[in-house]
Design a protein around this motif. Sequence first.
Motif, PDB file in Angstrom:
ATOM      1  N   ASP A 154      40.173  47.726  16.395  1.00  0.00           N
ATOM      2  CA  ASP A 154      40.458  48.604  17.533  1.00  0.00           C
ATOM      3  C   ASP A 154      39.214  49.342  18.004  1.00  0.00           C
ATOM      4  OD1 ASP A 154      40.472  49.868  15.163  1.00  0.00           O
ATOM      5  OD2 ASP A 154      42.171  51.180  15.589  1.00  0.00           O
ATOM      6  N   ILE A 155      38.228  49.547  17.078  1.00  0.00           N
ATOM      7  CA  ILE A 155      36.968  50.166  17.504  1.00  0.00           C
ATOM      8  C   ILE A 155      36.243  49.237  18.481  1.00  0.00           C
ATOM      9  CG2 ILE A 155      34.745  51.034  16.713  1.00  0.00           C
ATOM     10  CD1 ILE A 155      36.869  52.811  15.803  1.00  0.00           C
ATOM     11  N   ILE A 156      36.239  47.932  18.165  1.00  0.00           N
ATOM     12  CA  ILE A 156      35.580  46.961  19.037  1.00  0.00           C
ATOM     13  C   ILE A 156      36.274  46.936  20.403  1.00  0.00           C
ATOM     14  CG2 ILE A 156      34.968  44.536  19.272  1.00  0.00           C
ATOM     15  CD1 ILE A 156      35.054  44.324  16.273  1.00  0.00           C
ATOM     16  N   LEU A 157      37.617  46.950  20.379  1.00  0.00           N
ATOM     17  CA  LEU A 157      38.357  46.933  21.650  1.00  0.00           C
ATOM     18  C   LEU A 157      38.055  48.172  22.469  1.00  0.00           C
ATOM     19  CD1 LEU A 157      41.880  45.549  20.803  1.00  0.00           C
ATOM     20  CD2 LEU A 157      40.079  44.507  22.121  1.00  0.00           C
ATOM     21  N   GLN A 158      38.001  49.347  21.810  1.00  0.00           N
ATOM     22  CA  GLN A 158      37.699  50.579  22.547  1.00  0.00           C
ATOM     23  C   GLN A 158      36.294  50.534  23.126  1.00  0.00           C
ATOM     24  OE1 GLN A 158      38.418  53.899  20.042  1.00  0.00           O
ATOM     25  NE2 GLN A 158      40.634  53.789  20.310  1.00  0.00           N
ATOM     26  N   LEU A 159      35.373  49.937  22.368  1.00  0.00           N
ATOM     27  CA  LEU A 159      33.994  49.799  22.869  1.00  0.00           C
ATOM     28  C   LEU A 159      33.983  48.950  24.143  1.00  0.00           C
ATOM     29  CD1 LEU A 159      31.226  50.705  21.756  1.00  0.00           C
ATOM     30  CD2 LEU A 159      30.938  48.375  20.944  1.00  0.00           C
ATOM     31  N   PHE A 160      34.726  47.833  24.118  1.00  0.00           N
ATOM     32  CA  PHE A 160      34.787  46.975  25.310  1.00  0.00           C
ATOM     33  C   PHE A 160      35.422  47.709  26.484  1.00  0.00           C
ATOM     34  CE2 PHE A 160      34.252  43.086  22.658  1.00  0.00           C
ATOM     35  CZ  PHE A 160      33.182  42.596  23.353  1.00  0.00           C
ATOM     36  N   MET A 191      42.550  46.749  27.865  1.00  0.00           N
ATOM     37  CA  MET A 191      43.575  47.763  27.626  1.00  0.00           C
ATOM     38  C   MET A 191      44.862  47.123  27.128  1.00  0.00           C
ATOM     39  SD  MET A 191      42.861  50.845  27.886  1.00  0.00           S
ATOM     40  CE  MET A 191      44.361  51.740  28.144  1.00  0.00           C
ATOM     41  N   CYS A 192      45.183  45.947  27.713  1.00  0.00           N
ATOM     42  CA  CYS A 192      46.391  45.228  27.298  1.00  0.00           C
ATOM     43  C   CYS A 192      46.294  44.806  25.840  1.00  0.00           C
ATOM     44  CB  CYS A 192      46.570  44.021  28.212  1.00  0.00           C
ATOM     45  SG  CYS A 192      47.526  42.705  27.557  1.00  0.00           S
ATOM     46  N   LEU A 193      45.103  44.295  25.439  1.00  0.00           N
ATOM     47  CA  LEU A 193      44.915  43.925  24.032  1.00  0.00           C
ATOM     48  C   LEU A 193      45.055  45.148  23.135  1.00  0.00           C
ATOM     49  CD1 LEU A 193      41.955  41.421  23.969  1.00  0.00           C
ATOM     50  CD2 LEU A 193      44.359  40.989  23.714  1.00  0.00           C
ATOM     51  N   MET A 194      44.567  46.304  23.637  1.00  0.00           N
ATOM     52  CA  MET A 194      44.641  47.516  22.819  1.00  0.00           C
ATOM     53  C   MET A 194      46.077  47.982  22.653  1.00  0.00           C
ATOM     54  SD  MET A 194      41.775  50.376  23.162  1.00  0.00           S
ATOM     55  CE  MET A 194      42.649  51.820  23.620  1.00  0.00           C
ATOM     56  N   TRP A 195      46.865  47.885  23.744  1.00  0.00           N
ATOM     57  CA  TRP A 195      48.282  48.257  23.613  1.00  0.00           C
ATOM     58  C   TRP A 195      48.973  47.337  22.621  1.00  0.00           C
ATOM     59  CZ3 TRP A 195      49.077  52.811  25.037  1.00  0.00           C
ATOM     60  CH2 TRP A 195      48.648  53.329  26.254  1.00  0.00           C
ATOM     61  N   ALA A 196      48.672  46.027  22.713  1.00  0.00           N
ATOM     62  CA  ALA A 196      49.325  45.088  21.800  1.00  0.00           C
ATOM     63  C   ALA A 196      48.925  45.358  20.358  1.00  0.00           C
ATOM     64  CB  ALA A 196      48.972  43.657  22.187  1.00  0.00           C
ATOM     65  N   GLN A 197      47.645  45.749  20.181  1.00  0.00           N
ATOM     66  CA  GLN A 197      47.180  46.024  18.822  1.00  0.00           C
ATOM     67  C   GLN A 197      47.804  47.299  18.276  1.00  0.00           C
ATOM     68  OE1 GLN A 197      44.545  48.119  17.389  1.00  0.00           O
ATOM     69  NE2 GLN A 197      44.420  46.913  15.526  1.00  0.00           N
ATOM     70  N   LEU A 198      48.141  48.247  19.176  1.00  0.00           N
ATOM     71  CA  LEU A 198      48.796  49.477  18.737  1.00  0.00           C
ATOM     72  C   LEU A 198      50.295  49.289  18.527  1.00  0.00           C
ATOM     73  CD1 LEU A 198      47.054  52.062  21.044  1.00  0.00           C
ATOM     74  CD2 LEU A 198      46.814  51.872  18.598  1.00  0.00           C
ATOM     75  N   ASP A 257      55.641  45.935  24.917  1.00  0.00           N
ATOM     76  CA  ASP A 257      56.188  45.981  26.273  1.00  0.00           C
ATOM     77  C   ASP A 257      55.184  46.584  27.257  1.00  0.00           C
ATOM     78  OD1 ASP A 257      58.100  45.494  28.126  1.00  0.00           O
ATOM     79  OD2 ASP A 257      59.671  46.633  27.128  1.00  0.00           O
ATOM     80  N   VAL A 258      54.500  47.642  26.819  1.00  0.00           N
ATOM     81  CA  VAL A 258      53.466  48.248  27.664  1.00  0.00           C
ATOM     82  C   VAL A 258      52.337  47.256  27.897  1.00  0.00           C
ATOM     83  CG1 VAL A 258      51.967  50.232  27.930  1.00  0.00           C
ATOM     84  CG2 VAL A 258      54.087  50.471  26.711  1.00  0.00           C
ATOM     85  N   ALA A 259      51.987  46.500  26.833  1.00  0.00           N
ATOM     86  CA  ALA A 259      50.916  45.511  26.962  1.00  0.00           C
ATOM     87  C   ALA A 259      51.290  44.448  27.979  1.00  0.00           C
ATOM     88  CB  ALA A 259      50.644  44.870  25.606  1.00  0.00           C
ATOM     89  N   PHE A 260      52.553  44.031  27.962  1.00  0.00           N
ATOM     90  CA  PHE A 260      53.025  43.017  28.905  1.00  0.00           C
ATOM     91  C   PHE A 260      52.936  43.546  30.335  1.00  0.00           C
ATOM     92  CE2 PHE A 260      56.410  39.511  28.964  1.00  0.00           C
ATOM     93  CZ  PHE A 260      55.742  38.907  29.981  1.00  0.00           C
ATOM     94  N   THR A 261      53.370  44.807  30.521  1.00  0.00           N
ATOM     95  CA  THR A 261      53.303  45.392  31.860  1.00  0.00           C
ATOM     96  C   THR A 261      51.863  45.514  32.334  1.00  0.00           C
ATOM     97  OG1 THR A 261      55.228  46.657  31.209  1.00  0.00           O
ATOM     98  CG2 THR A 261      54.189  47.267  33.260  1.00  0.00           C
ATOM     99  N   GLU A 262      50.976  45.931  31.413  1.00  0.00           N
ATOM    100  CA  GLU A 262      49.564  46.070  31.772  1.00  0.00           C
ATOM    101  C   GLU A 262      48.980  44.720  32.180  1.00  0.00           C
ATOM    102  OE1 GLU A 262      47.754  49.160  31.094  1.00  0.00           O
ATOM    103  OE2 GLU A 262      46.089  48.304  32.210  1.00  0.00           O
ATOM    104  N   ALA A 263      49.327  43.663  31.417  1.00  0.00           N
ATOM    105  CA  ALA A 263      48.769  42.344  31.713  1.00  0.00           C
ATOM    106  C   ALA A 263      49.277  41.826  33.042  1.00  0.00           C
ATOM    107  CB  ALA A 263      49.124  41.368  30.594  1.00  0.00           C
ATOM    108  N   SER A 264      50.600  41.961  33.291  1.00  0.00           N
ATOM    109  CA  SER A 264      51.134  41.349  34.515  1.00  0.00           C
ATOM    110  C   SER A 264      50.828  42.196  35.740  1.00  0.00           C
ATOM    111  CB  SER A 264      52.640  41.115  34.375  1.00  0.00           C
ATOM    112  OG  SER A 264      53.297  42.330  34.215  1.00  0.00           O
TER     113      SER A 264
END
Lengths: 160, 81
Positions: free
Chosen positions: B6-12, B40-47, B51-58
């Motif tokens: 998640d640190i790498i994802l936040q860095l990106f 952000m979508c990957l970060m939601w999925a990792q957390l 459902d939030v990740a799906f909404t963010e992606a679409s």
Amino acid sequence: MIGKSDDIIIKTIARIFVPFLQLYALYVIMHGHYSPGGGFQGGVILGASMALLLITHGYDELKRRLPEGVLLLLGSLGVLIYAGIGLLCLILGGNYLDYSQLSVILGVDAAHARSLGILGVELGVGFTVMAIMYSIFFDISTGGILPEDQRREGRVEGER
Amino acid sequence: MNIPFDIILQLFVVICAVAAITVRDLLSAVMILGAYSFFMCLMWAQLGAVDVAFTEASVSAGIGTILLVAAVLKTTRRTKD
């Protein structure tokens, strides 16, 4: 931007992709009550597939498949489905959107009626979101000036 | 040395956010914003918020990018400032 693309690769890829996109969107809508996703996300994916068709196959093709009247009808039909199911539950003696009251009409037990009721609401949300997302994209990309208006006035703008 | 995912994802996410507001070309900014939404979508999925990740992606990475590209094509591609 809404003109027909000349590139055969782009057109073929879009023609292959769009049925799978729409099938996936229908899957997301139909499975909205027991997996991630739902009417909103599925409707957005459906609208995006329509936008992909619009930018690759052009406005004339899309007008034949999805006229603006149908678009408006779908957008208001979804709201009607949502509010209609809610009001039906209200009429049958429950709260607004209390799906368990639908078991009287559908002839199933309360848990099954809840599942079917939320499926109906998701379908309504999906219709509305698809129509509105597509028409927002259409209005932004044309700027409110339709190609047939330009043709009638006799000035043909170059395709972007 | 083992950096958490998640640190790498936040860095990106931070890199994409800074790049989206500093780049001069507006079409590039829209594309970087799409990449930002995807991270952000990957970060939601990792957390665990699938459902939030799906909404963010679409919505954000999908139709938001399309709408912004259409808006850039109807206006100007270069910023004035």
